[in-house]
Design an enzyme around this catalytic site. Structure first.
Site, PDB file in Angstrom:
ATOM      1  N   SER A   1     -54.373 -30.761   1.412  1.00 44.02           N
ATOM      2  CA  SER A   1     -55.409 -30.062   0.656  1.00 44.02           C
ATOM      3  C   SER A   1     -56.741 -30.791   0.795  1.00 44.02           C
ATOM      4  CB  SER A   1     -55.008 -29.940  -0.810  1.00 44.02           C
ATOM      5  OG  SER A   1     -54.757 -31.212  -1.360  1.00 44.02           O
TER       6      SER A   1
ATOM      7  N   TYR B   1     -44.162 -28.652 -15.266  1.00 42.68           N
ATOM      8  CA  TYR B   1     -44.035 -28.124 -13.912  1.00 42.68           C
ATOM      9  C   TYR B   1     -42.618 -27.586 -13.742  1.00 42.68           C
ATOM     10  CZ  TYR B   1     -45.772 -28.105  -9.106  1.00 42.68           C
ATOM     11  OH  TYR B   1     -46.252 -27.730  -7.886  1.00 42.68           O
TER      12      TYR B   1
ATOM     13  N   ARG C   1     -60.109 -26.706  -9.616  1.00 41.79           N
ATOM     14  CA  ARG C   1     -59.907 -27.657 -10.704  1.00 41.79           C
ATOM     15  C   ARG C   1     -58.575 -28.389 -10.532  1.00 41.79           C
ATOM     16  NH1 ARG C   1     -63.145 -27.234 -15.168  1.00 41.79           N
ATOM     17  NH2 ARG C   1     -61.509 -28.166 -16.436  1.00 41.79           N
TER      18      ARG C   1
ATOM     19  N   THR D   1     -65.172 -17.704  -5.075  1.00 35.00           N
ATOM     20  CA  THR D   1     -65.783 -16.401  -5.361  1.00 35.00           C
ATOM     21  C   THR D   1     -67.302 -16.489  -5.389  1.00 35.00           C
ATOM     22  OG1 THR D   1     -65.670 -16.817  -7.735  1.00 35.00           O
ATOM     23  CG2 THR D   1     -63.820 -15.630  -6.749  1.00 35.00           C
TER      24      THR D   1
ATOM     25  N   SER E   1     -52.945 -23.183  -1.012  1.00 34.29           N
ATOM     26  CA  SER E   1     -52.980 -22.381  -2.241  1.00 34.29           C
ATOM     27  C   SER E   1     -51.616 -21.772  -2.574  1.00 34.29           C
ATOM     28  CB  SER E   1     -54.004 -21.254  -2.070  1.00 34.29           C
ATOM     29  OG  SER E   1     -53.669 -20.170  -2.897  1.00 34.29           O
TER      30      SER E   1
ATOM     31  N   ASP F   1     -50.171 -33.469  -5.440  1.00 34.61           N
ATOM     32  CA  ASP F   1     -48.960 -33.495  -4.619  1.00 34.61           C
ATOM     33  C   ASP F   1     -49.206 -32.936  -3.217  1.00 34.61           C
ATOM     34  OD1 ASP F   1     -47.748 -34.549  -6.771  1.00 34.61           O
ATOM     35  OD2 ASP F   1     -46.586 -32.777  -7.326  1.00 34.61           O
TER      36      ASP F   1
END
Lengths: 631, 663
Positions: free
Chosen positions: A281, A551, A290, A343, A213, A276
């Protein structure tokens, strides 16, 4: 341009010549003729044993850095001769010398190899606060025989994502609030048990997938007074079945990207979902944030790939009752799950689309005289809906960045050809080396189609002054995205800090947004006393019908600053303000986490926030999933 | 440039260089043929003027407008497009370096003949050079003379800085040959009364925006809209201002630099012409023949011209916290939409800020101070007394932050007598007494003509006073407010202060929303010069401050008197409904009558600028309403409101506190 027959003819001949030159380059001796060239950029699988599917051990710190990115054996360093090299054996760059990196690094940041800012090497476990435990919960958990740990190293490893401030603090040997224990469910039922116990004993659960993250989503809220349990999904990593008739697969959500692809490849399939971060991940993380993959033009983003999801919430398990490819059954409940950022519950199993492995893959690149022309070309490609698997446009700074990663060339002939290419583009075609920019391309499919597709894209590019610039440039562009996080660690060894962030924006504002955000970063750095000019660079990294994903990389040398992280955060905040003022979104795929929460209400309106809150209140009234992301 | 060039430094402020000095020492031809390689804006997308026109014509914005118009009035869109192309052709500039060189040569000759010196602040130009490379630049000079028009281009050429494109009035284009020369020197032409011509607005605004957006060249325009005939700053016009700023609102540029430029003259070429115009003698039509005939003005001495390039103002800085650029996120940016209220207010404040900065950077001549004294002694005064009072005023002005071009190495009396001799067209010293000059009587020699002849000179003299007005205006408003306020309590005085600002906001430049700051500034200036003391919540005149206060009140007095005359006329004499065409001559003849009867002494009311300002103020204050009837604008008087304003101005009633919060 088209009106001038002779010049387009000249261009055609020029392109042909350049392709021949590029062809020569491909015969470079150590180039493997891989079918799946994209994997050349990522770490190679070291084991071939089919039985071993668990790439991620429970003790992640045994193979991965506790205070930096990726594998412990892979890192950039400047050797005694002052040359940059990449250690280890996993990557294509591993063991290679990168002769131009030092000059680029020193030139861009004003950094010096003499001025080192090394990280603390060992994790000082005594500096980690002892766990605060809910004894009743621990007792009941023991009874389930689900493995867990109270060790400081395990807890610290799951106390952070990869935001700059998180890594910076770890390198400094500083620890914030860490989870009080880590638990490793092995399957969906384990998760159900854990969530039930958590509700029963009122402890806080924070799901943890790949840990990549960059939105402060994994940080334990400092105000949390209950015991915090990190729910590590890494052991739920099996492919449960593959349905070859419908081209779907049922997969446990803890699997990481590279394992998923490798396992599917063995059966001749792939998901094609390649963010990437895919080396680390996890599937569950993609769903919860998402995520977006590099090759979404062919395969779609995660929301397009997901057919059915199972999530465990404090209210119970949510899932749809059929695998119909599309339904009209009210608002799609999947969209409460997609982007919920941990959450609401834990995603445990996903049925997702798979595709047969593509027969052929080819990189490519196009040089444009300037960024404006490049963006115009991407827009045209998007208009014709003929975008290759991936098409990215790097600005001039990023192009130079990519070039700095060129490994030592092995023959005089190659360097001669490099010189020739450069001469051809800058002198013969009159491209200004400080303005030109490069689009990198990746084509995929059956061979004939790829070649046809390639021609179509290059034809469009030539209308915008683009010149084909070979596969090599293209491949290097993609390599940059896989090693960028490793490079950040190198920068931090020499007082350079940086981060990336992203947005999505309508086509007509792409240029303005890129210009203004980059300029804002430069200005803000100056105003906040940063003594060296920052690296402020962007690329258009995805195209859509109605806009693009942009980006940004932003890094600077913090020598002379008292509180570099604070300065960094102020500048990033300003950059986000600028993005929003220019019509960009709050996030394209990184998510909101806690980092971008302050803008959430503006982004979705007060009513929108109320809707999300209502869902949270119904699903998790006791805030068991208490990472406090998003809302 | 060589070291021998002397700098003039104004009380530790900017350094000025006389650019004519080098022209007097070296060849004008080689100056005109010098190598010219300015550093352009870093984001510039180079293109020719015809490519610029094409970009404008093919813009999405114009396509929208043309479609819309076509749908509204049924005309085929090709026809409207042709019309747009025609407008663009009439409008567009065609900047060519060759013509700049030609102009450089000619202007060198002309300027040397007209002026002793052209003083330019070096640092300002260095700042400009920097600014031009960073962001699109807008050059915003004040406009006091036709000479202004190309002087900036001339200076920038001399300093190797990009030549601007310049917004000019259509009449200039009408001049044979000269119009074309201007066009090739970068002028683009704008019609005067655009009114509701939607297509024209669309073409013009897209043209201007494209120039800013692409960084085609620095753009120069007069934010005051036209040449100030009274030499006083004019209330800024907002149309053009909005056009140049809009690319920032929409994120099409990172920032825009507005550069206020203050041009001031020791003596203005058109001084007598301007006074005649103010008195209703129509301006001769701009023509090449007229220009040639005007050659005789070339034989006179106009002293020094000062050009001060102010600090570039960042639109982004100004807009911080005032403009939310996200308001443009949800509609296509090319779609014509009405600007939001916050944008309009921002443009208005910005325009006022720029004019205010122009005023602050004005270099005043000693003559301006002398004219200010003379205007309070129209019947003439002793030379000694004029000299003494001017010196006193000099200290006061310096204390108020004025920039004075007062040669330090000369005795004061010499400075003043040389100023007087430069302005012998306005005043002369005879037998120790300084008197305003009167034109030779022509025609009948009727009493009206006598007043009129006197008025020409008075208004000429007034225009030089007007150049210095901004220095004194805030303290002057305070001085009057203290006189009219019900008590010496700060809040009472402040209420009157704000009322006066509201009434006179077309006459003087007050930045909207800064009434409080203006008041504080006025208080501190008067305190500093020892005229008032501020104790607790009371502001009172100091023992030795009465003369200063009287002087300051006398600065504002002619305007108060002029406004009252117009108020009285509207309430007592005028028909309740009138047109602007009727209004100006009627007020003039009414004032003339009053002057002949000795009931009025102020000549300012004869100035058509003042008369129009009163009307605008009354409109703003809802004391007069405007309506369109049969192609004409009609004004309707609300006597009760006018009476109330008049009474408040006279201090007979106190102004309401709340209604003026806008300032």
């Amino acid at each position: 341009m088209a009106s001038n027959g002779s010049s387009s003819e000249r261009q055609r001949v020029a392109q042909h010549r350049l392709r021949i030159i590029a062809g020569h380059l491909q015969k470079d001796e150590d180039r493997e003729a891989t079918r799946i060239a994209a994997h050349a950029c990522k770490a190679k699988a070291t084991d071939t044993d089919e039985a071993i599917t668990r790439r991620v051990p429970r003790k992640r710190q045994e193979v991965m850095k506790w205070n930096g990115w990726g594998y412990s054996d892979s890192r950039f360093l400047f050797n005694k001769k002052g040359e940059a090299e990449f250690t280890g054996k996993r990557y294509r760059l591993s063991g290679l010398i990168l002769p131009s990196l030092k000059d680029w690094f020193e030139g861009t940041f004003g950094a010096s190899l003499q001025y080192k800012t090394p990280a603390t090497t060992n994790l000082n476990t005594s500096a980690v606060p002892p766990p605060f435990l809910n004894e009743a919960f621990v007792q009941d958990l023991k009874a389930t025989e689900i493995p867990f740990s109270l060790e400081a190293e395990d807890r610290v490893f799951r106390s952070h994502g990869h935001c700059l401030h998180e890594i910076f603090a770890l390198r400094d040997g500083k620890f914030g609030r860490a989870p009080d224990m880590v638990v490793w469910p092995n399957c969906h039922d384990d998760v159900v048990k854990i969530v039930e116990l958590a509700c029963q004993h009122d402890v806080c659960l924070i799901p943890y997938g790949g840990g990549t993250s960059v939105s402060s989503a994994l940080e334990c809220p400092p105000e949390e007074t209950r015991s915090v349990i990190s729910l590590d999904t890494s052991q739920m990593n099996r492919i449960l079945w593959i349905d070859e008739k419908n081209l779907t697969a049922r997969i446990e959500a803890g699997i990481i990207g590279q394992d998923l692809e490798r396992l599917l490849n063995k059966s001749g399939y792939c998901t094609g979902h390649e963010p990437d971060s895919m080396e680390f991940s996890s599937l569950g993380g993609w769903v919860a944030t998402r995520a977006s993959g590099m090759k979404k033009n062919i395969y779609g983003n995660i929301e397009d790939l997901v057919v059915q999801v199972k999530m465990v919430t404090p209210r119970g398990v949510i899932e749809k009752s059929c695998l119909g490819p599309r339904t009209s059954t009210g608002p799609d409940v999947h969209h409460f799950i997609l982007g919920s950022e941990g959450t609401l519950g834990v995603v445990t199993e996903v049925t997702m689309k798979i595709r047969p492995l593509p027969e052929y893959q080819k990189y490519g690149s196009v040089v444009f005289p300037n960024f404006e022309q490049g963006v115009a070309c991407l827009r045209e490609v998007a208009k014709h809906r003929c975008a290759p698997a991936s098409i990215r446009l790097m600005d001039n700074e990023q192009f130079h960045f990519g070039h700095a990663l060129k490994p030592q060339v092995s023959s005089i002939f190659t360097s001669f050809l490099d010189g020739l290419k450069k001469f051809y583009i800058t002198k013969f075609k009159g491209f200004d080396p400080h303005r030109l920019c490069v689009a990198t391309l990746l084509f995929e499919g059956d061979r004939e189609r790829v070649l046809q597709h390639e021609k179509q894209v290059y034809d469009i590019a030539s209308k915008f002054g683009g010149l084909a610039a070979g596969e090599d440039n293209g491949q290097r562009g993609y390599m940059l995205t896989f090693v960028i996080a490793y490079l950040r660690d190198l920068g931090m060894d020499y007082s350079v800090i940086g981060e990336s962030f992203e947005t999505s924006v309508p086509w007509d504002r792409v240029l303005d947004l890129c210009r203004n955000v980059k300029e804002r970063i430069v200005r803000e750095c100056k105003e906040r006393g940063v003594q060296f000019s920052p690296l402020s660079t962007c690329r258009v990294t995805q195209t859509y019908d109605a806009g693009a994903c942009v980006y940004f990389y932003f890094a600077f040398n913090y020598r002379g600053l008292g509180d570099p992280i604070h300065v960094y955060e102020q500048v990033e905040h300003a950059a986000r303000e600028e993005i929003l003022a220019n019509g960009g979104s709050l996030s394209h795929h990184h998510g909101v986490g806690k980092l971008r929460k302050p803008w959430m209400r503006d982004a979705v309106s007060g009513v929108g926030m109320g809707m999300l809150r209502a869902v949270k209140e119904y699903v998790d009234p006791k805030n068991i999933f208490g990472n406090r992301n998003l809302l | 440039m060589e070291n021998s060039v002397q700098f003039m430094e104004l009380n530790g402020w900017e350094h000025f260089r006389d650019i004519l000095e080098e022209r007097r020492r070296s060849s004008d031809l080689s100056h005109a043929l010098r190598s010219f390689n300015p550093q352009p804006y870093k984001g510039m997308q180079p293109r020719s003027s015809s490519a610029l026109n094409r970009t404008v014509l093919e813009s999405q914005y114009l396509r929208y407008v043309i479609q819309q118009m076509s749908a509204e009035n049924g005309e085929p869109s090709e026809v409207i497009r042709e019309e747009a192309a025609g407008i663009l052709e009439e409008m567009s500039q065609n900047l060519q370096l060759g013509f700049i060189r030609f102009l450089g040569f000619t202007l060198s000759k002309v300027f040397k003949r007209l002026f002793r010196r052209i003083h330019v602040n070096d640092e300002g130009l260095q700042r400009l050079q920097q600014a031009i490379q960073e962001y699109p630049v807008v050059l915003m000079p004040n406009h006091r003379s036709y000479v202004d028009f190309l002087v900036l281009s001339y200076i920038l050429f001399t300093y190797d800085i990009s030549i601007p494109v310049i917004a000019a009035g259509i009449p200039l284009m009408g001049m044979k040959l000269v119009g074309e020369i201007f066009r090739r020197s970068g002028a683009f032409f704008i019609r005067r009364a655009i009114g509701a011509d939607k297509l024209y607005w669309a073409v013009l605004s897209e043209y201007v925006r494209t120039i800013v957006r692409t960084g085609y060249a620095p753009i120069e325009f007069y934010v005051e809209g036209l040449r100030s005939r009274s030499l006083k700053s004019l209330t800024p016009k907002l149309g053009m201002m909005h056009m140049v700023i809009e690319p920032f609102f929409k994120g099409e540029v990172y920032d825009i630099s507005l550069v206020p430029i203050s041009i001031s003259y020791d003596r203005v070429l058109e001084e007598s012409l301007l006074a005649h115009e103010l008195l209703g003698v129509p301006k001769p039509k701009e023509s090449t023949m007229g220009l040639l005939k005007a050659r005789k003005v070339l034989n006179e001495d106009y002293g020094t011209m000062h050009v001060c390039f102010g600090h570039p103002v960042s639109v982004r800085e100004l807009a911080k916290g005032k403009i939310d650029r996200r308001q443009y996120n949800l509609v296509p940016r090319d779609l014509p939409v009405r600007p939001s209220e916050d944008c309009q207010a921002f443009v208005n404040t910005t325009a006022h800020t720029i004019v205010h900065l122009q005023e602050e950077n004005m270099v005043l001549s000693p003559w301006s101070l002398m004219a200010t004294i003379l205007m309070q002694n129209l019947e003439g005064m002793d030379w000694d007394s004029l000299a003494r009072q001017t010196q006193w005023l000099k200290e006061l002005a310096l204390g108020f932050g004025a920039h004075l071009d007062w040669p330090g190495h000369m005795p004061c009396s010499e400075v003043m007598s040389s100023s007087l001799s430069l302005h012998r067209s306005v005043a002369r010293c005879e037998a120790g007494r300084v008197l305003l000059v009167e034109e030779e009587p022509q025609g009948t020699g009727s009493p009206e003509e006598g007043v009129f002849r006197k008025a020409v000179t008075v208004l000429m003299c007034a225009s030089y006073r007007n150049q210095a007005l901004h220095v004194f205006v805030r303290p002057a408003v305070l001085a009057v407010a203290m006189r009219t306020a019900a008590s010496s309590r700060r809040e009472d005085i402040f209420t009157c202060f704000r009322f006066l600002q509201e009434v006179f906001s077309n006459e003087f430049i007050f930045i909207p929303g800064r009434g409080g700051e203006d008041f504080e500034e006025a208080c501190s200036l008067l305190k500093k010069c020892g005229a008032v003391q501020i104790m607790d919540q009371d502001i009172t005149v100091m023992e030795g401050g009465h003369s200063t206060m009287a002087f300051l009140r006398a600065i504002l007095e002619p305007y108060v008197e002029a406004y009252q005359v117009v108020f009285r006329y509207l309430c007592d004499e005028s028909s309740p409904v009138f047109t602007e065409k009727e209004f100006v001559p009627a007020v003039r003849s009414h004032a003339l009558k009053l002057m002949l009867s000795g009931a009025l002494e102020s000549y300012d009311v004869l100035s058509s600028d003042t008369q129009k300002n009163v009307l605008t103020a009354l409109l703003r204050l809802d004391a007069v309403t405007k309506s369109r009837r049969a192609e004409k604008m009609e004004f309707r008087v609300n006597k009760a409101v006018i009476n109330r304003i008049g009474d408040t101005l006279a201090g007979r009633i106190t102004p309401p506190t709340a209604s003026h919060s806008r300032l």
